[in-house]
Design a protein around this motif. Sequence first.
Motif, mmCIF file in Angstrom:
data_model
loop_
_atom_site.group_PDB
_atom_site.id
_atom_site.type_symbol
_atom_site.label_atom_id
_atom_site.label_comp_id
_atom_site.label_asym_id
_atom_site.label_seq_id
_atom_site.Cartn_x
_atom_site.Cartn_y
_atom_site.Cartn_z
ATOM 1 N N ALA A 1 38.365 39.680 39.540
ATOM 2 C CA ALA A 1 38.409 40.278 38.205
ATOM 3 C C ALA A 1 38.853 41.742 38.288
ATOM 4 C CB ALA A 1 37.035 40.170 37.541
ATOM 5 N N LYS B 1 42.569 41.858 38.932
ATOM 6 C CA LYS B 1 43.356 41.611 37.725
ATOM 7 C C LYS B 1 43.400 42.851 36.838
ATOM 8 C CE LYS B 1 42.600 36.624 37.444
ATOM 9 N NZ LYS B 1 41.962 35.524 36.687
ATOM 10 N N GLU B 2 42.253 43.539 36.687
ATOM 11 C CA GLU B 2 42.215 44.751 35.876
ATOM 12 C C GLU B 2 43.110 45.834 36.462
ATOM 13 O OE1 GLU B 2 38.288 46.221 34.932
ATOM 14 O OE2 GLU B 2 37.544 44.186 34.619
ATOM 15 N N GLU C 1 34.607 36.273 42.934
ATOM 16 C CA GLU C 1 35.054 36.239 41.543
ATOM 17 C C GLU C 1 35.109 37.646 40.960
ATOM 18 O OE1 GLU C 1 32.537 33.608 39.354
ATOM 19 O OE2 GLU C 1 33.101 31.865 40.537
ATOM 20 N N GLU C 2 34.115 38.462 41.268
ATOM 21 C CA GLU C 2 34.088 39.828 40.768
ATOM 22 C C GLU C 2 35.255 40.637 41.330
ATOM 23 O OE1 GLU C 2 30.994 43.608 40.696
ATOM 24 O OE2 GLU C 2 30.274 41.626 41.263
#
Length: 134
Positions: A65, A68-69, A61-62
């Motif tokens: 993220a 996406k950034e 999940e990290e």
Amino acid sequence: MFGMGFTEILVILVIAILFLGPDKLPSAMIDIAKFFKSAKNAINSVKNSIEEEMDVSAMKEEAMAYKKELLKATESLEKVKDIKGTVNASLSSVTDTILDTTDKDVVTNKASKEPQEVTFKKKKKTDEEDIENV
């Protein structure tokens, strides 16, 4: 079960009855069942401890993220590049327009700067000007 058919299991049971005898067979079956149960529990506990140690789902999940950034940052950089190109194109067209206008003004000013005689006398009207005034 374990890729064996009914007949193969039956043959194994007959052999077990012959070697163990009817009085030791039930205790042997219980021991085998306990072994399989403890092996299954050991495998599950190892699997759970590895998952806890690595915390794979949280790391995944990290990572998503961060991805996406990074994609958002890349998109914003592309937009800035597009804006820079647009501004450069606009500036070049404005500069070209200014240079063209300046060049025309310079040519016009050079042509209009022919020496003229300044006098306070009235000009004589020619016959052509008289005809145009009528």
